[in-house]
Design an enzyme around this catalytic site. Structure first.
Site, PDB file in Angstrom:
ATOM      1  N   ASP A  13     105.181  57.001   8.299  1.00 31.93           N
ATOM      2  CA  ASP A  13     103.980  57.482   8.996  1.00 31.93           C
ATOM      3  C   ASP A  13     104.105  58.923   9.467  1.00 31.93           C
ATOM      4  O   ASP A  13     103.572  59.289  10.515  1.00 31.93           O
ATOM      5  CB  ASP A  13     103.650  56.573  10.201  1.00 31.93           C
ATOM      6  N   LYS A  16     102.861  62.102   5.442  1.00 33.73           N
ATOM      7  CA  LYS A  16     103.302  62.594   4.128  1.00 33.73           C
ATOM      8  C   LYS A  16     102.123  62.841   3.202  1.00 33.73           C
ATOM      9  O   LYS A  16     102.098  63.826   2.466  1.00 33.73           O
ATOM     10  CB  LYS A  16     104.215  61.543   3.448  1.00 33.73           C
ATOM     11  N   GLY A  40     100.987  53.232   3.761  1.00 36.09           N
ATOM     12  CA  GLY A  40      99.582  53.451   4.115  1.00 36.09           C
ATOM     13  C   GLY A  40      99.357  54.947   4.130  1.00 36.09           C
ATOM     14  O   GLY A  40      99.743  55.608   5.069  1.00 36.09           O
ATOM     15  N   HIS A  41      98.808  55.484   3.052  1.00 32.74           N
ATOM     16  CA  HIS A  41      98.697  56.931   2.918  1.00 32.74           C
ATOM     17  C   HIS A  41      97.246  57.378   3.080  1.00 32.74           C
ATOM     18  O   HIS A  41      96.385  57.026   2.288  1.00 32.74           O
ATOM     19  CB  HIS A  41      99.293  57.371   1.573  1.00 32.74           C
ATOM     20  N   GLN A 222     107.380  55.377   3.047  1.00 32.33           N
ATOM     21  CA  GLN A 222     108.284  55.060   4.170  1.00 32.33           C
ATOM     22  C   GLN A 222     109.043  56.321   4.601  1.00 32.33           C
ATOM     23  O   GLN A 222     108.553  57.410   4.419  1.00 32.33           O
ATOM     24  CB  GLN A 222     109.255  53.917   3.819  1.00 32.33           C
TER      25      GLN A 222
HETATM   26  P1  IMO Z   1     104.368  54.838   5.002  1.00 34.00           P
HETATM   27  O1  IMO Z   1     104.569  55.132   3.541  1.00 34.00           O
HETATM   28  C1  IMO Z   1     105.883  53.017   8.643  1.00 34.00           C
HETATM   29  C2  IMO Z   1     108.243  49.343   8.255  1.00 34.00           C
HETATM   30  C3  IMO Z   1     107.627  48.059   8.770  1.00 34.00           C
HETATM   31  C4  IMO Z   1     108.882  47.305   9.189  1.00 34.00           C
HETATM   32  C5  IMO Z   1     109.872  47.691   8.095  1.00 34.00           C
HETATM   33  C6  IMO Z   1     109.970  46.691   6.963  1.00 34.00           C
HETATM   34  O2  IMO Z   1     102.949  54.655   5.385  1.00 34.00           O
HETATM   35  O3  IMO Z   1     105.065  55.846   5.849  1.00 34.00           O
HETATM   36  P2  IMO Z   1     108.418  46.104   4.897  1.00 34.00           P
HETATM   37  O4  IMO Z   1     106.987  45.614   4.841  1.00 34.00           O
HETATM   38  O5  IMO Z   1     108.635  47.393   4.196  1.00 34.00           O
HETATM   39  O6  IMO Z   1     109.392  45.053   4.484  1.00 34.00           O
HETATM   40  O7  IMO Z   1     108.697  46.361   6.470  1.00 34.00           O
HETATM   41  O8  IMO Z   1     109.421  48.935   7.579  1.00 34.00           O
HETATM   42  N1  IMO Z   1     107.412  50.078   7.279  1.00 34.00           N
HETATM   43  C7  IMO Z   1     106.736  51.210   7.555  1.00 34.00           C
HETATM   44  N2  IMO Z   1     106.595  51.891   8.707  1.00 34.00           N
HETATM   45  N3  IMO Z   1     105.317  53.505   7.528  1.00 34.00           N
HETATM   46  C8  IMO Z   1     105.468  52.866   6.355  1.00 34.00           C
HETATM   47  O9  IMO Z   1     105.053  53.388   5.188  1.00 34.00           O
HETATM   48  C9  IMO Z   1     106.180  51.631   6.332  1.00 34.00           C
HETATM   49  N4  IMO Z   1     106.498  50.739   5.385  1.00 34.00           N
HETATM   50  C10 IMO Z   1     107.258  49.808   5.972  1.00 34.00           C
HETATM   51  O10 IMO Z   1     106.779  48.305   9.864  1.00 34.00           O
HETATM   52  O11 IMO Z   1     109.364  47.810  10.406  1.00 34.00           O
HETATM   53 MG    MG Z   2     101.950  54.403   7.082  1.00 39.29          MG
END
Ligand code: IMO
Ligand code: MG
Length: 422
Positions: A13, A16, A40-41, A222
């Protein structure tokens, strides 16, 4: 050298997508290489906000080639929904959207197992996005997974799906009673027919573009602190969100990478469980959450907010070799009297030089802070670094000094135009 990689440097988050979108203008192609619908982009174009989970954000540029690499895991239902959604907005995918035949598929089995796993873990739950990420990557490693290319051969699809189901019988129990192998194969094969024109041999495609000297942007999902190896295990995702993932998830070699950009927020956030030394449990944390709209794009959960942690950021920079930093959400800080930056940790009174790899230690560290004076001015329409308030420039220079890396991009709002290039 044509490949620029944009990586999340923190716990995801980091905005990016906004940075990818701002850089995309000069690119020929955008590639995703890891993660799946847990991402979530969000991109704002004019008055329209677009949210992507699986399709690269570059799709908003009409001629951009967009590729989902082999390292990504794909929920077919969500992919079809997203395709339909962008096409309904007049964005066309033919001849420019490609999906690796080697990318693994997230089936309802894996989504169910993600939810079940979180339930069974009770107070040890990770707080996943329940997108089936963990089980899909587990099945990939266990060599039980189905891949996009498998969708194109009905017999082979049946062979692989029956093996997966047989291996999960004990775990899935009565959940399987409503599943028919024959119907599932039919349904998946139908989806394969719909997606056939997109499914490609992407490692060759990407390497051929590199040979032709095309400019390619890799869009990380992530963040580094969620990396399966280097993140705050077990409170991590199941893929490598660090630089190595960009190679593994596409089939390029390291020599093709020209630039690595780490995206960091001016403050830190985290969704889900796990240690967070600089977390704020007070009205400043609340202020950041509301002003920064810090609620999950994928799950809507409120994000935990805290001060910038230079120890974690330095660790992230070490792992990834960032050439430069994109600092985002700086506008959120306007209005605070003082801004703190964590510059070190102590544990039991002793200073720590290294970011602890043991999550239980990270849980216990005491962050030490420096305080900087804040600024009151609204900076959301500032276009040049020199026009930022002096205290904002000082904040940026302090982070540069702490990390030893230049901050070349500063984001002061969600729109593409709210980007300062230095
Ligand atoms: P973007 O690309 C923030 C976190 C989840 C959880 C952990 C594992 O938008 O930055 P998962 O569903 O991947 O098995 O969850 O990772 N998490 C994220 N946190 N941004 C994301 O993606 C995330 N994708 C997974 O909240 O703590
Ligand atoms: Mg996100």
């Amino acid at each position: 050298m044509p490949v620029t990689v944009v990586l999340g440097a923190l716990w995801g988050d980091e905005a990016k997508a906004k940075i990818v979108d701002a850089l995309a203008e000069n690119m020929d192609a955008i590639v995703r290489f890891q993660g799946g619908c847990n991402a979530g982009h969000t991109v704002v174009h004019g008055d329209t906000t677009y949210k992507f989970h699986i399709i690269p954000v570059g799709i908003l540029y009409p001629d951009m080639i967009c590729i989902i690499g082999n390292g990504v895991v794909i929920n077919l239902e969500r992919l079809l929904e997203e395709i339909q959604d962008v096409e309904s907005k007049g964005i066309y995918l033919a001849d420019r959207f490609f999906i690796s035949s080697q990318a693994h598929i997230t089936l309802p089995i894996q989504t169910y197992l993600d939810e079940l796993g979180e339930k069974l873990s009770g107070n040890q739950a990770i707080g996943t996005t329940k997108s089936g990420i963990g089980p899909t990557y587990s099945d990939k490693a266990a060599r039980l997974g189905l891949r996009m290319g498998d969708l194109l051969d009905k017999e082979y699809l049946k062979y692989r799906l029956s093996n997966l189901i047989n291996n999960k019988k004990d775990l899935l129990g009565s959940w399987l009673e409503n599943i028919s192998l024959e119907d599932s194969v039919e349904m998946l094969y139908e989806i394969g027919i719909q997606l056939k024109s997109f499914i490609s041999n992407t490692p060759y495609m990407i390497n051929n573009m590199i040979k032709e000297n095309k400019d390619i942007l890799f869009e990380g999902a992530q963040g580094t602190l969620l990396d399966i190896d280097f993140g705050t295990y077990p409170f991590v995702t199941s893929s490598n969100s660090t630089i190595g993932g960009a190679l593994i998830g596409t089939g390029i070699n390291p020599r093709s990478i020209h630039k690595i950009i780490g995206v960091m927020k001016a403050y830190f956030t985290r969704v889900g469980n796990g240690p967070f030394p600089t977390e704020l449990h007070d009205e400043i944390g609340e202020y950041i959450r509301e002003k920064g709209h810090e609620y999950g794009t994928t799950t809507g959960r409120p994000r935990r907010c805290g001060w910038f942690d230079a120890v974690a950021a330095r660790f992230s920079a070490m792992l990834n070799g960032f050439d430069e930093i994109a600092l985002t959400l700086l506008d959120v800080y306007s209005g605070l009297d003082t801004i703190e930056i964590c510059t070190g940790y102590t544990l039991g009174g002793l200073e720590m030089d290294e970011y602890p790899v043991d999550t239980r230690l990270l849980q216990k560290v005491q962050p030490s802070y420096i305080s900087l004076p804040g600024w009151k001015e609204d900076i959301s329409s500032v276009k040049n670094f020199d026009d930022l308030p002096e205290n904002a420039r000082d904040f940026i220079r302090t982070i540069e000094d702490l990390l030893g890396i230049p901050i070349k991009i500063i984001s002061v709002g969600a729109k593409r135009s709210q980007t300062i290039f230095r």
